[in-house]
Design a protein around this motif. Structure first.
Motif, PDB file in Angstrom:
ATOM      1  N   GLN A   1       2.142  17.898  -8.006  1.00 43.06           N
ATOM      2  CA  GLN A   1       2.253  16.501  -7.589  1.00 43.06           C
ATOM      3  C   GLN A   1       3.714  16.155  -7.355  1.00 43.06           C
ATOM      4  N   LEU A   2       3.965  15.532  -6.216  1.00 44.67           N
ATOM      5  CA  LEU A   2       5.305  15.088  -5.858  1.00 44.67           C
ATOM      6  C   LEU A   2       5.336  13.570  -5.855  1.00 44.67           C
ATOM      7  N   ARG A   3       6.290  13.014  -6.571  1.00 49.03           N
ATOM      8  CA  ARG A   3       6.383  11.560  -6.644  1.00 49.03           C
ATOM      9  C   ARG A   3       6.699  10.977  -5.269  1.00 49.03           C
ATOM     10  N   GLY A   4       5.893   9.978  -4.897  1.00 45.81           N
ATOM     11  CA  GLY A   4       6.091   9.356  -3.597  1.00 45.81           C
ATOM     12  C   GLY A   4       7.436   8.674  -3.478  1.00 45.81           C
TER      13      GLY A   4
ATOM     14  N   ARG B   1      -3.066  10.735  -1.041  1.00 48.32           N
ATOM     15  CA  ARG B   1      -2.108  11.718  -1.537  1.00 48.32           C
ATOM     16  C   ARG B   1      -2.287  13.085  -0.885  1.00 48.32           C
ATOM     17  N   THR B   2      -3.464  13.361  -0.321  1.00 48.54           N
ATOM     18  CA  THR B   2      -3.674  14.605   0.413  1.00 48.54           C
ATOM     19  C   THR B   2      -3.387  14.458   1.904  1.00 48.54           C
ATOM     20  N   GLU B   3      -3.332  13.214   2.370  1.00 49.39           N
ATOM     21  CA  GLU B   3      -3.052  12.932   3.780  1.00 49.39           C
ATOM     22  C   GLU B   3      -2.083  11.762   3.881  1.00 49.39           C
ATOM     23  N   PRO B   4      -0.830  11.974   3.497  1.00 51.41           N
ATOM     24  CA  PRO B   4       0.134  10.862   3.540  1.00 51.41           C
ATOM     25  C   PRO B   4       0.513  10.502   4.967  1.00 51.41           C
ATOM     26  N   ARG B   5       0.959   9.281   5.108  1.00 54.80           N
ATOM     27  CA  ARG B   5       1.466   8.771   6.379  1.00 54.80           C
ATOM     28  C   ARG B   5       2.830   8.147   6.124  1.00 54.80           C
ATOM     29  N   LEU B   6       3.662   8.169   7.117  1.00 55.44           N
ATOM     30  CA  LEU B   6       5.036   7.686   6.966  1.00 55.44           C
ATOM     31  C   LEU B   6       5.246   6.454   7.831  1.00 55.44           C
ATOM     32  N   ARG B   7       5.860   5.455   7.247  1.00 56.29           N
ATOM     33  CA  ARG B   7       6.246   4.240   7.981  1.00 56.29           C
ATOM     34  C   ARG B   7       7.743   4.062   7.809  1.00 56.29           C
ATOM     35  N   ALA B   8       8.456   4.017   8.908  1.00 52.28           N
ATOM     36  CA  ALA B   8       9.909   3.926   8.854  1.00 52.28           C
ATOM     37  C   ALA B   8      10.385   2.747   9.688  1.00 52.28           C
ATOM     38  N   GLY B   9      11.309   2.008   9.131  1.00 50.40           N
ATOM     39  CA  GLY B   9      11.984   0.932   9.852  1.00 50.40           C
ATOM     40  C   GLY B   9      13.452   1.280   9.989  1.00 50.40           C
TER      41      GLY B   9
ATOM     42  N   HIS C   1       0.843  -1.186   0.000  1.00 51.22           N
ATOM     43  CA  HIS C   1       0.000   0.000   0.000  1.00 51.22           C
ATOM     44  C   HIS C   1       0.885   1.245   0.000  1.00 51.22           C
ATOM     45  N   ARG C   2       1.649   1.397  -1.069  1.00 53.81           N
ATOM     46  CA  ARG C   2       2.558   2.531  -1.163  1.00 53.81           C
ATOM     47  C   ARG C   2       1.858   3.687  -1.865  1.00 53.81           C
ATOM     48  N   LEU C   3       2.261   4.871  -1.483  1.00 49.93           N
ATOM     49  CA  LEU C   3       1.687   6.080  -2.052  1.00 49.93           C
ATOM     50  C   LEU C   3       2.516   6.487  -3.261  1.00 49.93           C
ATOM     51  N   SER C   4       1.875   6.567  -4.423  1.00 47.88           N
ATOM     52  CA  SER C   4       2.612   6.870  -5.652  1.00 47.88           C
ATOM     53  C   SER C   4       2.894   8.352  -5.818  1.00 47.88           C
ATOM     54  N   GLU C   5       2.036   9.197  -5.267  1.00 49.75           N
ATOM     55  CA  GLU C   5       2.235  10.639  -5.416  1.00 49.75           C
ATOM     56  C   GLU C   5       1.603  11.382  -4.243  1.00 49.75           C
ATOM     57  N   ILE C   6       2.100  12.590  -4.023  1.00 46.04           N
ATOM     58  CA  ILE C   6       1.592  13.457  -2.963  1.00 46.04           C
ATOM     59  C   ILE C   6       1.152  14.765  -3.594  1.00 46.04           C
ATOM     60  N   LEU C   7       0.000  15.249  -3.201  1.00 48.23           N
ATOM     61  CA  LEU C   7      -0.512  16.517  -3.711  1.00 48.23           C
ATOM     62  C   LEU C   7       0.043  17.650  -2.856  1.00 48.23           C
ATOM     63  N   VAL C   8       0.832  18.534  -3.499  1.00 48.46           N
ATOM     64  CA  VAL C   8       1.491  19.641  -2.808  1.00 48.46           C
ATOM     65  C   VAL C   8       0.752  20.932  -3.119  1.00 48.46           C
TER      66      VAL C   8
END
Length: 201
Positions: free
Chosen positions: A112-115, A143-151, A96-103
């Motif tokens: 649009q910013l590439r995810g 894309r309007t409300e991205p979330r970040l997952r970091a390992g 479930h990766r985000l392909s783009e972010i709306l800036v």
């Protein structure tokens, strides 16, 4: 969406487990002839009550065998079940990766910013933090409300609290500011890097 998917998975697995336990337990009771040995009766019309009972009797198996619609319907139902099972299986492995972010560019049109590009920048900046040996960052959500997952793989000398604090104050803050986001929720998972024991002579 991810929470809904987890809920659906749990409900489906729970119902499937209950059905299998119920059917398997009933067949086991009949196969071991436990109703007669323990002196309790099964409901009237219940089939699997004795070891010589079969799951499908001859009249059940051949009831609609001479009808022209029987086998096409059976094959169609089985095909649908197989396709649904494959769809469910593939959905478990889908990222479930985000392909783009709306800036918000300030001109009312937006950009649009590439995810993937943002993930690469976040990963590179996270790995420069003191105590982080390796990092893996993924963007999820909308894309309007991205979330970040970091390992994060932490070095032996790392202070987990300090690493998380710097990640929030620096890396995540930079990403939130550059993308013009009001918030950027993050889920961080930490693990230690395995290293050889050092000998002191």
């Amino acid at each position: 969406m991810r929470k809904v998917s987890r809920t659906v998975n749990r409900v489906l697995l729970g119902l499937t487990g209950l059905v299998l336990i119920g059917v398997g337990g009933t067949v086991l009771l009949g196969g071991l002839d436990l109703p007669r040995k323990w002196g309790f009766g099964m409901p009237s019309g219940w089939r699997w009550t004795r070891p010589d009972d079969v799951l499908l009797r001859d009249d059940d198996r051949t009831r609609w065998a001479d009808s022209g619609w029987w086998w096409p319907v059976v094959i169609a139902v089985l095909a649908v079940l197989v396709l649904l099972a494959l769809w469910w299986l593939l959905s478990q492995f889908r990222r479930h990766r985000l392909s783009e972010i709306l800036v918000d560019s300030g001109d009312g049109e937006g950009a649009q910013l590439r995810g993937r590009a943002m993930e690469n920048v976040l990963t590179a900046e996270t790995e420069t933090l003191d105590g982080v040996d390796r990092a893996r960052v993924r963007l999820t959500g909308r894309r309007t409300e991205p979330r970040l997952r970091a390992g994060l793989a932490l070095a032996p000398h790392a202070n987990p609290c300090a690493v998380v604090a710097r990640l929030s104050a620096e890396t995540i803050a930079h990403a939130r500011t550059s993308a013009g986001l009001e918030k950027l929720p993050a889920e961080v998972r930490l693990r230690a890097v395995k290293h050889r024991a050092e000998r002191v002579s």
